[in-house]
Design a protein around this motif. Structure first.
Motif, PDB file in Angstrom:
ATOM      1  N   SER A  45       0.354   0.751   2.936  1.00 43.72           N
ATOM      2  CA  SER A  45      -0.927   0.564   3.711  1.00 43.72           C
ATOM      3  C   SER A  45      -1.599  -0.622   2.451  1.00 43.72           C
ATOM      4  CB  SER A  45      -1.792   1.706   3.805  1.00 43.72           C
ATOM      5  OG  SER A  45      -2.353   2.087   2.399  1.00 43.72           O
ATOM      6  N   ASP A  46      -2.679  -1.189   3.207  1.00 45.21           N
ATOM      7  CA  ASP A  46      -3.288  -2.132   2.561  1.00 45.21           C
ATOM      8  C   ASP A  46      -4.099  -1.485   1.020  1.00 45.21           C
ATOM      9  OD1 ASP A  46      -2.836  -4.295   4.230  1.00 45.21           O
ATOM     10  OD2 ASP A  46      -4.683  -4.191   5.280  1.00 45.21           O
ATOM     11  N   VAL A  47      -4.648  -0.219   1.381  1.00 44.69           N
ATOM     12  CA  VAL A  47      -5.113   0.319   0.359  1.00 44.69           C
ATOM     13  C   VAL A  47      -4.173   0.746  -0.953  1.00 44.69           C
ATOM     14  CG1 VAL A  47      -6.312   2.705  -0.322  1.00 44.69           C
ATOM     15  CG2 VAL A  47      -7.057   1.475   1.826  1.00 44.69           C
ATOM     16  N   GLU A  48      -3.063   1.121  -0.474  1.00 37.06           N
ATOM     17  CA  GLU A  48      -1.937   1.420  -1.373  1.00 37.06           C
ATOM     18  C   GLU A  48      -1.455   0.112  -1.924  1.00 37.06           C
ATOM     19  OE1 GLU A  48       1.092   3.497   0.644  1.00 37.06           O
ATOM     20  OE2 GLU A  48       0.087   5.110   0.965  1.00 37.06           O
ATOM     21  N   THR A  49      -1.494  -1.218  -1.391  1.00 37.44           N
ATOM     22  CA  THR A  49      -1.130  -2.234  -1.680  1.00 37.44           C
ATOM     23  C   THR A  49      -2.100  -2.783  -3.041  1.00 37.44           C
ATOM     24  OG1 THR A  49       0.164  -2.872  -0.005  1.00 37.44           O
ATOM     25  CG2 THR A  49      -0.434  -4.718  -1.545  1.00 37.44           C
ATOM     26  N   LEU A  50      -3.524  -2.461  -2.572  1.00 37.43           N
ATOM     27  CA  LEU A  50      -4.460  -2.772  -3.550  1.00 37.43           C
ATOM     28  C   LEU A  50      -4.409  -1.902  -4.968  1.00 37.43           C
ATOM     29  CD1 LEU A  50      -7.506  -3.201  -0.870  1.00 37.43           C
ATOM     30  CD2 LEU A  50      -6.261  -5.179  -2.561  1.00 37.43           C
ATOM     31  N   LYS A  51      -4.178  -0.804  -4.535  1.00 34.58           N
ATOM     32  CA  LYS A  51      -4.232   0.443  -5.668  1.00 34.58           C
ATOM     33  C   LYS A  51      -3.109  -0.050  -6.518  1.00 34.58           C
ATOM     34  CE  LYS A  51      -6.400   4.263  -3.840  1.00 34.58           C
ATOM     35  NZ  LYS A  51      -6.044   6.030  -3.442  1.00 34.58           N
ATOM     36  N   ALA A  52      -1.861  -0.628  -6.119  1.00 36.10           N
ATOM     37  CA  ALA A  52      -0.689  -1.055  -7.044  1.00 36.10           C
ATOM     38  C   ALA A  52      -1.134  -2.381  -7.786  1.00 36.10           C
ATOM     39  CB  ALA A  52       0.478  -1.305  -6.172  1.00 36.10           C
ATOM     40  N   GLU A  53      -1.784  -3.209  -6.885  1.00 32.72           N
ATOM     41  CA  GLU A  53      -2.252  -4.433  -7.609  1.00 32.72           C
ATOM     42  C   GLU A  53      -3.345  -3.992  -8.818  1.00 32.72           C
ATOM     43  OE1 GLU A  53      -3.846  -7.065  -4.629  1.00 32.72           O
ATOM     44  OE2 GLU A  53      -1.776  -7.206  -3.567  1.00 32.72           O
ATOM     45  N   ILE A  54      -4.163  -3.400  -8.502  1.00 36.36           N
ATOM     46  CA  ILE A  54      -5.152  -2.993  -9.347  1.00 36.36           C
ATOM     47  C   ILE A  54      -4.671  -2.141 -10.771  1.00 36.36           C
ATOM     48  CG2 ILE A  54      -7.171  -1.405 -10.137  1.00 36.36           C
ATOM     49  CD1 ILE A  54      -8.201  -1.706  -7.190  1.00 36.36           C
ATOM     50  N   LYS A  55      -3.719  -1.428 -10.616  1.00 41.33           N
ATOM     51  CA  LYS A  55      -2.759  -0.840 -11.489  1.00 41.33           C
ATOM     52  C   LYS A  55      -2.350  -2.213 -12.638  1.00 41.33           C
ATOM     53  CE  LYS A  55       0.870   2.455 -12.806  1.00 41.33           C
ATOM     54  NZ  LYS A  55       1.527   3.653 -12.303  1.00 41.33           N
ATOM     55  N   LYS A  56      -1.465  -2.959 -11.813  1.00 42.66           N
ATOM     56  CA  LYS A  56      -0.733  -4.185 -12.729  1.00 42.66           C
ATOM     57  C   LYS A  56      -2.117  -4.963 -13.213  1.00 42.66           C
ATOM     58  CE  LYS A  56       3.090  -4.768  -9.804  1.00 42.66           C
ATOM     59  NZ  LYS A  56       3.455  -5.666  -8.834  1.00 42.66           N
ATOM     60  N   LEU A  57      -3.377  -5.360 -12.724  1.00 36.79           N
ATOM     61  CA  LEU A  57      -4.310  -6.064 -13.087  1.00 36.79           C
ATOM     62  C   LEU A  57      -5.052  -5.201 -14.415  1.00 36.79           C
ATOM     63  CD1 LEU A  57      -6.107  -7.480 -10.062  1.00 36.79           C
ATOM     64  CD2 LEU A  57      -4.766  -8.684 -11.988  1.00 36.79           C
ATOM     65  N   SER A  58      -5.060  -4.002 -14.166  1.00 39.87           N
ATOM     66  CA  SER A  58      -5.762  -3.008 -15.312  1.00 39.87           C
ATOM     67  C   SER A  58      -4.791  -3.101 -16.568  1.00 39.87           C
ATOM     68  CB  SER A  58      -5.769  -1.445 -14.866  1.00 39.87           C
ATOM     69  OG  SER A  58      -6.315  -0.954 -15.902  1.00 39.87           O
TER      70      SER A  58
END
Length: 68
Positions: A2-15
């Motif tokens: 889902s979009d939310v899961e994708t965003l969470k994965a991107e946030i993990k990388k950005l973090s």
């Protein structure tokens, strides 16, 4: 995914990138005056990493409120 899961994965990388940039800036500060010429470059990269992380977190918050 889902979009939310994708965003969470991107946030993990950005973090991870932001924390790495933070540590680079911290390490540089401890070694001063050695490497003083790179302070602005390292600080800009750190700023950019945290700005991207903050923007992505805002995007996640908006996506989560839209699905709630």
């Amino acid at each position: 995914m889902s979009d939310v899961e994708t965003l969470k994965a991107e946030i993990k990388k950005l973090s991870a990138r932001a924390m790495n940039a933070k540590m680079n800036l911290h390490d540089l500060s401890e070694e001063l005056p050695i490497g003083w010429q790179t302070v602005l470059d390292v600080a800009q990269k750190t700023h950019d990493a945290f700005a991207a992380l903050e923007a992505k977190r805002a995007e996640l918050k908006a996506a989560e409120s839209a699905t709630a």
